[in-house]
Write an enzyme that holds these catalytic residues in place. Structure first.
Site, PDB file in Angstrom:
ATOM      1  N   ASP A 335       0.865  -1.174   0.000  1.00 58.14           N
ATOM      2  CA  ASP A 335       0.000   0.000   0.000  1.00 58.14           C
ATOM      3  C   ASP A 335       0.904   1.225   0.000  1.00 58.14           C
ATOM      4  O   ASP A 335       1.828   1.318   0.806  1.00 58.14           O
ATOM      5  CB  ASP A 335      -0.898  -0.005   1.238  1.00 58.14           C
ATOM      6  CG  ASP A 335      -1.812   1.206   1.271  1.00 58.14           C
ATOM      7  OD1 ASP A 335      -2.564   1.396   0.307  1.00 58.14           O
ATOM      8  OD2 ASP A 335      -1.756   1.950   2.265  1.00 58.14           O
ATOM      9  N   THR A 337       0.516   4.555   0.711  1.00 56.87           N
ATOM     10  CA  THR A 337       0.516   5.453   1.867  1.00 56.87           C
ATOM     11  C   THR A 337       0.979   4.712   3.112  1.00 56.87           C
ATOM     12  O   THR A 337       0.423   3.686   3.481  1.00 56.87           O
ATOM     13  CB  THR A 337      -0.895   6.020   2.097  1.00 56.87           C
ATOM     14  OG1 THR A 337      -1.353   6.645   0.900  1.00 56.87           O
ATOM     15  CG2 THR A 337      -0.878   7.026   3.228  1.00 56.87           C
TER      16      THR A 337
END
Length: 823
Positions: A335, A337
């Site tokens: 992911d 972020t």
């Protein structure tokens, strides 16, 4: 209770509520009955009330075990089937033979002690890390909110909730501000459930949007969280291919061992009329090496050492088989972020649209920042850039707010402005809030290509909770954000590429923007981006898209889960990393879930590995540790099982040819120590970067069986030749010495093959073992101690010649097996 459902465009439409697990089964579930709405206690319990509940035992004091107890560790390492067999044989040998024939028993004591000590060390590490990773819920008492330990919550406590918080005990909602709860860990359904005052919440669920507070109605062992927490953190060796494979091997070994041992006993005690004590000693000498007792122990030690090593790197291992799973990973889903980028962002520019006044936009953003008491990273960047100010700003008031939801991709707020005008604003993903084909999207795409994140501020018509609130919203300004890249992310991606591990960046952000960030970090294939809204729904087509692309944007939580399943359907072993609540479903379904320590409580609860230091750069070390353990265990298992095979075959040959068993226990203790025990310990701890392959049993036995057969045949051939060569008193000892020499040399060649590829220390290890045997042969007192003395020159050289021929056959066989059945 009604609920707004999300249509395919991300907008909310009225729909019937989905009953929660409690709603559906309240009348049937005696453990979690429906609770009446609690009396509103905005200040929470008083100190006196807390003390009363503690005195009554109404405390959430559930001991969470992060490891086995000392008693369980000792019991598990001492009271095993193989220790029982060897223990009985050891006791027999202590009565009928010299102490040197009982050395195998002391080795078991030492190995069991090592296992206990290593697991105790692992226990201490896990216990300390479990405390570090413990959830700290916020509880309001006497009107003051403070973080406390989960075990300190009492019945009736008012527990506050915010995005990402886990519900740690059962309760009933007292306050709700657009509160959305994800109960997927309990019901398997990913759709969030809107909660209002009076609605029940169950431990094990977590907040995906909004905030609020609930009153604890079930604490301690009555709460469902107690069962979840204990199950998640228990120190157990659950099912894994490695352990199930070893169990399968040992089961077959036991079946072979029993009839062979019976035949050997009859042969040595009945058929051959030898000295009783010597017959017993040689019988035990034939039985003991059939048991690969060190293999199970060495596996446990390797796992335990792996946990300790990862603990030193601030990695919390929730389940030990995660160590093995890491070795098999060939796809890592990241992911963006919090993984490739740091949590913080900076506002680099605000671009007014459609002639909007810049000062007015600034005021809207300033007020918007004050609308959410628990801002996410994007809103926090706006708050940092436009902090609350005095003067006219104080006359702007927030009348309603809608926290950000990863499902709808935007947040909202309603204001009463200084002149009394009411306005409603939305802040979120431009490609969700703008209609397709809007000219502004071209400008946004150019910014995304630079790796910038862009939010759209739009003025909406009607109220926030109106159906289709985002439809027809008027674009007012673009807020351009720049994410902070993790300085070590580039090197980590390069490591995975070097190790042939495919990296997939899966994000809820715009695909082009994510691709730009990945490109800055040097991710191979970063230009191959795909908007997940165009992702095929067919599992097979989705799997193809996943293999052809490296970056995916606008991915919903359910799609992350589907993408992991699609990769797994193609035979990939998938690791998923993440720190947000939208990663939970994928983390739960992935083969290995890796969460950041600073991530939400929900992600930390379902992940098998938690990086407590929040460093993505730690992940290569974690993967390398897994490969080291599984690769080395597969390697040394061949040593142990080669011994088992040749021991069983030698016993069968002895019974068939009606001759004395050639070895005493001391001989095989010496051979096992020099060719298996000591080398296996060092090889099991050596670096190993090879990705583990499936079919553990087949991979090990395809080499162990031919190696054991060759070793047994060469040894027995030397023994038969020696029986014809030697005669008179001391003949059996001379025959045993010649057979021992052949078996040692053949076993050393097996060790030399397994030790490849050679490094200086591997060559030194093999040489040291050979030197150790040579010392036994030349030092007089060691000759007497181990009953080994080479007599004459022709027979020892014959033994060497037979061993050389066997070594050549071993080389040919290993290469043929490698070509025929793969490496």
């Amino acid at each position: 209770m009604t609920q707004r459902a999300l249509d395919s465009s991300g907008e909310q439409t009225p729909g019937p509520s989905r009953p929660t697990m409690i709603d559906a089964g309240a009348e049937l579930d005696p453990v979690h009955p429906m609770e009446p709405p609690p009396a509103r206690r905005p200040d929470g319990l008083s100190t006196a009330e807390v003390a009363e509940r503690v005195a009554r035992g109404e405390v959430n004091d559930v001991p969470v075990r992060s490891s086995r107890s000392i008693t369980e560790i000792v019991r598990a390492n001492v009271f095993t089937r193989f220790n029982l067999i060897i223990g009985v044989l050891w006791v027999i040998m202590l009565f009928v033979a010299p102490i040197q024939d009982s050395l195998f028993g002391f080795v078991i004591v030492a190995n069991t002690g090592i296992g206990i000590i290593q697991e105790w060390r692992a226990k201490k590490t896990l216990d300390s890390l479990a405390v570090i990773g413990e959830a700290k819920p916020t509880v309001r008492r006497d009107g003051v909110a403070a973080e406390i330990s989960t075990s300190e919550i009492v019945l009736g406590d008012l527990v506050e909730l915010g995005p990402g918080d886990k519900v740690v005990v059962d309760g009933t909602v007292s306050e709700a501000d657009s509160l959305e709860i994800d109960e997927s860990l309990l019901t398997g359904e990913a759709d969030p459930v809107i909660k209002r005052a009076g609605d029940p919440v169950m431990s094990g669920s977590f907040v995906v949007a909004g905030g609020g507070a609930f009153t604890a109605t079930k604490v301690g062992r009555e709460a469902y969280a107690a069962q979840l927490a204990e199950e998640a953190s228990r120190f157990t060796l659950v099912h894994s291919e490695l352990r199930s494979g070893i169990s399968t091997i040992l089961k077959y070994v036991t079946w072979m061992m029993v009839p062979t041992a019976i035949g050997l006993i009859i042969s040595q005690l009945v058929v051959k009329d030898n000295n009783f004590k010597e017959s017993v000693a040689r019988t035990v000498g034939g039985i003991v090496p059939m048991i690969p007792e060190g293999l199970v122990l060495l596996t446990s030690v390797a796992f335990a050492i792996g946990v300790v090593r990862l603990g030193r790197k601030q990695c919390l291992v929730q389940e030990l088989p995660a160590i093995e799973g890491l070795a098999r990973v060939d796809v890592v889903c990241l992911d963006k972020t919090g993984t490739l980028t740091e949590g913080g962002m900076d506002v680099t520019e605000v671009r007014p649209l459609n002639g909007s006044d810049e000062a007015y936009v600034t005021q809207v953003l300033r007020t918007f920042g004050s609308s959410d008491p628990r801002p996410n990273a994007s809103l926090q960047a706006i708050i940092d850039a436009y902090p609350a100010a005095g003067g006219d700003a104080e006359s702007w008031t927030v009348t309603d707010a809608m926290p950000f939801s990863s499902a709808r991709k935007y947040s909202g707020a309603a204001f009463t402005e200084a002149d009394g005008t009411d306005s409603v604003w939305l802040l979120g993903a431009p490609d969700v809030l703008l209609s397709e084909g809007d000219a502004t999207l071209t400008e946004i795409e150019q910014l995304n290509e630079q790796g910038l994140r862009v939010l759209l501020l739009a003025r909406a018509e009607g109220s926030l909770d109106a159906p289709g609130a985002a439809a027809g919203a008027a674009p007012t300004a673009l807020v351009v954000l720049e994410q902070r890249l993790r300085p070590d992310a580039g090197d980590t991606l390069a490591y995975f590429a070097d190790q042939n591990v495919a990296t997939k960046v899966i994000s809820g952000d715009n695909a082009v923007s994510v691709g730009a960030v990945a490109g800055k970090l040097g991710l191979a294939g970063a230009e191959n981006t795909l908007d997940a809204r165009r992702l095929p729904t067919d599992p097979d087509e989705m799997a193809t898209a996943m293999e052809e692309n490296a970056v995916f944007g606008r991915v919903t939580p359910q799609q992350k889960r589907d993408m992991v399943a699609a990769l797994q359907s193609r035979g990939h072993t998938v690791a998923m990393t993440g720190d947000g609540v939208n990663d939970v479903l994928a983390l739960k379904d992935a083969d290995i879930g890796v969460s950041m320590g600073s991530g939400s409580e929900a992600t930390r609860a379902v992940a098998q590995i938690v990086l407590l230091n929040n460093s993505f750069a730690t992940l290569p070390s974690v993967v390398a540790e897994g490969r080291r353990v599984i690769g080395n265990i597969t390697r040394v298992a061949t040593l142990f099982l080669t011994k088992t095979v040749y021991s069983v075959l030698l016993a069968i040959l002895v019974v068939c040819f009606q001759v004395e068993y050639p070895f005493l226990p001391r001989h095989l203790t010496l051979l096992s120590t020099l060719t298996i025990g000591v080398p296996a310990f060092f090889l099991a701890l050596a670096p190993n970067k090879e990705r583990a392959q499936p079919h553990f049993v087949r991979r090990v036995m395809r080499y162990a069986i031919p190696s054991g057969v060759i070793a047994a045949a060469a040894t027995f051939a030397t023994y038969l030749v020696a029986r014809h060569y030697y005669s008179g008193e001391g003949a059996l000892e001379a025959e045993t010495s010649a057979a021992t020499l052949t078996l040692f040399l053949v076993s050393m060649w097996v060790l030399a093959i397994i030790a490849r590829p050679y490094t200086w220390w591997r060559v030194g290890l093999v040489a040291a073992m050979g030197l150790g045997f040579l010392i036994v042969l030349v030092v007089p007192w060691l000759q007497d101690f181990f009953a080994l003395k080479l007599v004459g020159a022709p027979m020892p050289w014959t033994a060497v010649g037979i061993a050389v021929a066997a070594a050549a056959l071993l080389e040919f066989t290993w290469r043929w097996v490698g070509r025929r059945f793969g490496a």
